[in-house]
Write an enzyme that holds these catalytic residues in place. Structure first.
Site, PDB file in Angstrom:
ATOM      1  N   TYR A 155     -14.434   5.722   8.983  1.00  0.00           N
ATOM      2  CA  TYR A 155     -13.468   6.203   7.986  1.00  0.00           C
ATOM      3  C   TYR A 155     -13.943   5.792   6.597  1.00  0.00           C
ATOM      4  CZ  TYR A 155      -8.805   6.634   5.720  1.00  0.00           C
ATOM      5  OH  TYR A 155      -7.747   6.961   4.901  1.00  0.00           O
ATOM      6  N   HIS A 203       0.790  -1.234   0.000  1.00  0.00           N
ATOM      7  CA  HIS A 203       0.000   0.000   0.000  1.00  0.00           C
ATOM      8  C   HIS A 203       0.824   1.287   0.000  1.00  0.00           C
ATOM      9  CE1 HIS A 203      -3.571   2.275   0.144  1.00  0.00           C
ATOM     10  NE2 HIS A 203      -4.266   1.552   0.976  1.00  0.00           N
ATOM     11  N   THR A 222      -4.958  10.532  -0.594  1.00  0.00           N
ATOM     12  CA  THR A 222      -6.291  10.326  -0.016  1.00  0.00           C
ATOM     13  C   THR A 222      -6.586  11.331   1.087  1.00  0.00           C
ATOM     14  OG1 THR A 222      -5.464   8.742   1.638  1.00  0.00           O
ATOM     15  CG2 THR A 222      -6.222   7.851  -0.484  1.00  0.00           C
TER      16      THR A 222
END
Length: 766
Positions: A587, A473, A600
């Site tokens: 979230y 990620h 993001t």
């Protein structure tokens, strides 16, 4: 040392007869081919850099402008108003004839005019892209667009008339704006109101006021200063502190996965499917390298930042004691393949060209048919990357820093990506949901040792041809990998013959893939065994359910005049409240790629309005029309939250950066400490699709994917990923930990199903 000797292209010796030189022409040929390929790539990068540097003009336009200025001047019309003769005075006459000096002066002036025009256009585009009013325009229902936005659209289209390359807009994207502390405080306090009782909320108001009127001013000044000198004030710190400095295992905790199309399978031949996917992944890499991949444009007008595409391939996360680093290479000429407990090196070029799918199939089949004996400990090597980062960093430094282990580890880490040939079938059966759950678990963590979790992505192909990926990620976010997935799905559909093999016949004789060698000491084997046990403990604690909701999808939701994403988020809020009998900090990932180097931002779906809707749903004294009104209101607030996040007016990234600065300055903030310590018990994300026009789900609805997912963020929370697949299907990936007494993925899925059904009944009974 056999590998080292074979890598020597020539040798020489001094004898009584003179100097004796021996050449290995085969190796020298490979070196020459690599040099030619590298030079070609550098030339292409330079050419593309020029094209991007002058966008929206083109290099050819320079010739046109210079020619026009020169022709007009010699025709007696001085468009420079005396500047050309002034330039001519400074050209040394001893080197140029008078007419040549005059032509050179015209050329210099024309170049100046051309470059000035480019700068004006690019900065005008940057100024236009700062405008975000289009984001808040009403959509649907025949509502008119404001004249201001119409004029803005006209100017953007006028100035970006030429077809862009992948990075053409990078220089025109604005930087991420820094919100005011006051605005962030107001948004934060409003977001936590439904989570706190009056006493706790009053306390939080006091902490926020103390912070805003105190050290926040100093921290904000430093943050604004950083925003002036960086392309994005968040992204570098986000990558370093959220990802690279995290010491927890990547498996389940950080990496995410994606699933194949589930309604069709182009071929059941594992070698053929693997070969085709490899080939099209590498073609996608070529499009990125040559910048021929078109940038994604929101509503066909506004570009998204493309910087994350740079590290899709040839990228590995390298473990460190205190922090990891992302290693990215400009090129890689091989893949690392894991099959039946063995590691292989697979070259992707032959005679300077990329192998065709049928040639890759031949090579993959050789690996599948190999009877090579698994070396001791080799099968479980991947468990090192599933361990905590400190353990892996120490093991890497101790056991893999020299010799044959270093050589083999380099091959894996410097590969374009990793391919895993699974020995099991991955299946989907509407009548047996557990098969899709197993599919997801295999992609999320596998056996804990049969993935290389450090690589940018692992391409995992099952025995029956089904595939998926597991992605690290830190280097990028899910939309980038999803874009590559869509490209491969669109391109490979017609690449097989009737027997399921790749179309075509190999044109060259290919050397067999190279078997990697290892020399693992007893101490290393003990470390690997410990890592395997740690990985088993983590994966055995994962409770993953993949739910296919096919009663209705976005088709029905749109008839309700509600955003599908907002509708689903309200369903998740309702499901969680019914499951836990309370609200929680939620979230939802949103993107900030409207700005340069954006990644993001967090949207907080649990709002005052959403909690009012949720409470009303189980209150029989409230009519359906009132509940629908509350749902609309909650969804509108949620949409505004997404719009604010995308426009750089979020809450959490701003507070995160203020917290980082406070740590650098060694300033303690009770407010920031408490905010950053709040657990996200419901972490959600929508899997994007439709990023390429090559895959039209309306024409090919059978190509829908089940999306992808990730592990739970909090020990007592849920990780929920969803994809709106076509008009009538929504997939939910729900993960939690079995060790938690608070969570149960199957129970939560039932609540999601019930919430979606109850919300639909509101409109039907109305």
């Amino acid at each position: 040392m056999a590998e080292a000797h074979s890598a020597v292209a020539f040798s020489f010796a001094i004898t009584h007869d003179g100097l004796d030189v021996n050449f290995d022409w085969e190796v020298l040929t490979l070196v020459l081919q690599a040099a030619v390929r590298s030079s070609r790539k550098r030339l292409i990068r330079f050419k593309n850099g020029v094209h991007n540097g002058v966008y929206p003009a083109s290099p050819h336009s320079l010739v046109v402008v210079v020619s026009l200025v020169t022709a007009l001047y010699f025709a007696g019309w001085d468009v420079s108003r005396g500047i050309i003769p002034w330039i001519e005075q400074y050209i040394p006459c001893e080197y140029f004839a008078p007419k040549a000096a005059l032509a050179l002066s015209c050329g210099l002036f024309g170049t100046f005019i051309w470059w000035s025009f480019i700068l004006v256009v690019r900065y005008t585009l940057k100024f236009l892209f700062i405008y975000k009013g289009w984001m808040y325009e009403p959509r649907g229902g025949g509502k008119p667009v404001s004249n201001k936005t119409k004029l803005w659209v006209a100017f953007v289209k006028l100035l970006s008339y030429r077809k862009p390359m992948l990075y053409s807009f990078q220089g025109s994207l604005p930087g991420l704006p820094v919100p005011t502390v006051r605005d962030t405080m107001q948004r934060y306090l409003r977001s936590v109101r439904p989570l706190l009782d009056d006493e706790k909320y009053s306390r939080m108001e006091g902490l926020a006021e103390q912070f805003e009127n105190g050290i926040a001013k100093k921290l904000q000044r430093y943050l604004v200063l950083k925003s002036w000198f960086t392309s994005n004030y968040v992204s570098d710190w986000w990558e370093e502190y959220v990802y690279l400095r995290g010491r927890a295992p990547l498996m389940v905790n950080s990496n995410f996965y994606g699933i194949d199309t589930i309604l069709i399978n182009p071929t059941n031949v594992q070698a053929a499917r693997t070969a085709s996917l490899i080939h099209y992944c590498l073609l996608f890499r070529r499009l990125i390298e040559r910048q021929q991949l078109e940038p994604i444009l929101v509503q066909g007008i506004v570009p998204l930042c493309s910087s994350q595409y740079e590290r899709v391939f040839n990228t590995t996360r390298i473990p460190g004691i205190d922090t990891d680093k992302v290693m990215h290479l400009n090129d890689s000429t091989h893949l690392a393949v894991y099959c039946n407990g063995c590691w292989y090196k697979l070259n992707i070029y032959q005679n300077g060209r990329l192998l065709r799918p049928c040639e890759f199939e031949l090579q993959i089949q050789k690996i599948l048919d190999s009877e090579s004996e698994v070396q001791k400990g080799e099968e479980f090597l991947g468990a090192l990357t599933a361990a905590d980062r400190v353990t892996w960093a120490k093991a890497r430094q101790t056991f893999f820093s020299k010799g044959v282990n270093r050589v083999s580890l380099d091959i894996i880490e410097k590969a374009a990506f990793v391919v895993v040939l699974a020995a099991e079938d991955y299946e989907f059966d509407r009548n047996d949901p557990s098969k899709l759950d197993t599919f997801g678990r295999n992609l999320l963590h596998g056996k804990g040792y049969d993935r290389w979790f450090d690589k940018s992505f692992n391409l995992i192909v099952a025995k029956n041809g089904k595939f998926g990926f597991n992605a690290e990620h830190s280097w990028a976010d899910a939309p980038i990998v999803a874009h590559m997935w869509e490209y491969c799905m669109a391109e490979e559909r017609e690449g097989y013959d009737e027997s399921g093999h790749c179309i075509g016949t190999p044109e060259v004789e290919l050397p067999s893939p190279t078997r990697l060698k290892w020399d693992l000491s007893p101490e290393c084997l003990e470390t690997i065994t410990n890592c395997v046990q740690l990985a088993q403990n983590i994966l055995n604690d994962v409770d993953l359910r993949i739910f296919m909701h096919d009663m209705y999808g976005k088709g029905f939701i749109k008839t309700c005049k509600i955003s599908p994403d907002a509708y689903i988020q309200m369903a998740l809020q309702l499901a969680y409240f019914r499951s836990a009998n309370k609200f929680c900090l939620t979230y939802e990932a949103s993107m900030t790629r409207l700005f340069r180097d954006g990644r993001t931002e967090t949207v907080r779906p649990c709002t005052i309005e959403s909690s009012a809707f949720v409470r009303a749903m189980d209150d029989r004294s409230i009519s359906n029309s009132e509940k629908i009104s509350l749902l609309h209101k909650a969804c509108l607030v949620h949409q505004r939250g997404i719009q604010n996040a995308m426009c750089g007016m979020g809450i959490d990234r701003h507070l995160f950066c203020l917290y980082v600065i406070s740590k650098y300055l060694e300033i303690d903030s009770p407010f920031l400490k408490e905010v950053l310590g709040e657990p996200w018990r419901l972490s959600t994300s929508q899997t994007p699709h439709g990023q390429t026009a090559r895959l039209d789900l309306k024409k090919h609805p059978e190509c829908i994917s089940a999306g992808g997912g990730f592990g739970p963020v909090a020990d007592d929370g849920y990780g929920v990923s969803y994809i709106i697949a076509g008009e009538d299907i929504i997939f939910f990936h729900v993960s939690s930990k079995k060790s938690s007494l608070e969570t149960d993925s199957s129970r939560f899925v039932r609540h999601i199903e019930k919430a979606l059904d109850d919300m639909k009944q509101l409109f039907i009974q109305k």
